[in-house]
Design an enzyme around this catalytic site. Structure first.
Site, short mmCIF file in Angstrom:
data_model
loop_
_atom_site.label_atom_id
_atom_site.label_comp_id
_atom_site.label_asym_id
_atom_site.label_seq_id
_atom_site.Cartn_x
_atom_site.Cartn_y
_atom_site.Cartn_z
N SER A 233 26.59 -12.32 -58.42
CA SER A 233 26.39 -13.49 -59.08
C SER A 233 26.50 -13.30 -60.59
O SER A 233 26.41 -12.15 -61.13
CB SER A 233 24.97 -13.91 -58.68
N SER A 271 28.85 -14.27 -53.95
CA SER A 271 28.56 -14.45 -55.33
C SER A 271 28.15 -15.41 -55.88
O SER A 271 28.90 -16.63 -55.44
CB SER A 271 29.66 -13.57 -56.35
N GLU A 273 27.96 -18.25 -58.91
CA GLU A 273 28.30 -18.52 -60.31
C GLU A 273 28.02 -19.92 -60.48
O GLU A 273 28.24 -20.87 -60.14
CB GLU A 273 29.76 -18.45 -60.26
#
Length: 347
Positions: A233, A271, A273
């Site tokens: 992230s 991940s 974002e």
């Protein structure tokens, strides 16, 4: 120290502010509490939108989720009401609850009307997973650490492996806190747009350093970076003193992906974002003085320069998080190399 001054890398074409930090936006400050002791490599970072009472003087805000593999608290109300009413705190994934409670206590101490004569509070806490370098299961972050980060907020703040960024990894290297700013002229007056990131994402082989793939720049060094997936992230906060509506802030927030892409990120499945954007150019009183608010906003035909500023700020903030981070050894003796050591040939 800016990456242009120290490393000779130039990002974009717009001028940056005097610090080249998000705190070039007047009133914005950042503080850290860093835990760095053997297996414990973690911490808390705090961002104050302005030096006043953020609950009673809210600022327009927007949130944008690029990839939603994350546990950020407070986004729903930002998206619905278009305002930010607390500082923004950053920590590791399993400490969001603890830090959120600390932020609630911080606001209750300053606003005796909350849940008495008025409504509740919307604490905003962002996270990345620092397991690996940090004993995250040990739950070492306390409310006191969050309050210490809030008390540390200042215009001149450290970047790299500090605060919430202590245990983070970016492109397989040591990541953490990074920041940058850009100056934009509107109607003959200079304004600022700044970014702050908590970087813990992407793959080493994909990293692009000021337009040059990392493999080309470090060909002579040939660092040994273990293969890894794009998990972890990145949190991005954009701040500006340009008057913008929450809708316009959402448009600016969506341009963060341009800066991330320029550094080589493709936002992998694992991940998260997350982007939060706010403007100090307008204040929204908690208690209305009338039925209508005298809000100002940029003309849409002039907003392109803000899109460029956001892209440049995010790109440079990611690189700054890498270029300010030293090599760190953490849990179980795991060592994550800092990019400065690799650029100096110390791999």
């Amino acid at each position: 120290m800016g990456i242009e001054t120290h490393w000779g890398f130039t990002v974009g074409s717009l001028p940056h502010g005097p610090r080249n930090l998000i705190s070039d936006v007047p009133g914005v400050t950042v503080g850290h509490c860093t835990l760095a002791d053997g297996d414990v490599q973690t911490g808390v970072t705090a961002l104050l939108p302005h030096p006043g009472d953020t609950f009673h003087e809210k600022v327009p805000a927007a949130a944008h989720v690029i990839n939603g593999f994350g546990k950020t608290a407070g986004l729903v109300q930002i998206e619905e009401l278009g305002t930010l009413e607390t500082p923004i705190l950053f920590t590791n994934t399993l400490s969001v609850g603890t830090v959120s409670t600390a932020l609630v206590r911080y606001m209750l101490d300053r606003c005796p009307d909350i849940c008495e004569t008025t409504g509740s509070i919307n604490p905003v806490v962002c996270e990345c997973n620092d397991s690996g370098l940090d004993d995250i299961r040990g739950l070492h972050v306390t409310e006191a650490h969050a309050l210490a980060a809030l008390a540390d907020c200042r215009a001149d703040f450290a970047e790299g492996a500090v605060g919430a960024g202590r245990g983070m990894r970016c492109h397989g290297l040591k990541g953490g806190i990074g920041s940058a700013s850009r100056v934009v002229e509107l109607d003959g007056k200079n304004y600022c747009l700044g970014a702050l990131v908590l970087s813990n994402h992407a793959r080493f082989d994909d990293l692009i350093l000021a337009g040059v793939p990392i493999r080309e720049r470090l060909a002579a060094v040939q660092p040994r970076i273990a293969p890894h997936q794009d998990r972890g992230s990145i949190i991005t906060v954009l701040a500006t003193d340009i008057p913008l509506t929450c809708r316009q802030l959402g448009r600016v927030a969506r341009r963060a992906i341009v800066g991330l892409s320029r550094t080589g990120s493709y936002c992998g499945n694992g991940s998260g974002e997350i982007v939060i954007a706010f403007s100090t150019g307008c204040r929204i009183p908690h208690y209305p003085q009338g039925d209508l608010l005298p809000l100002r906003a940029i003309h849409e035909d002039r907003i392109d320069r803000l899109f460029r500023a956001a892209a440049e700020c995010v790109e440079e903030s990611v690189l700054s998080s890498l270029l300010h981070a030293e090599t760190v050894t953490g849990r179980g003796g795991l060592t994550v190399r800092g990019l400065p050591d690799l650029l100096k040939g110390e791999c």
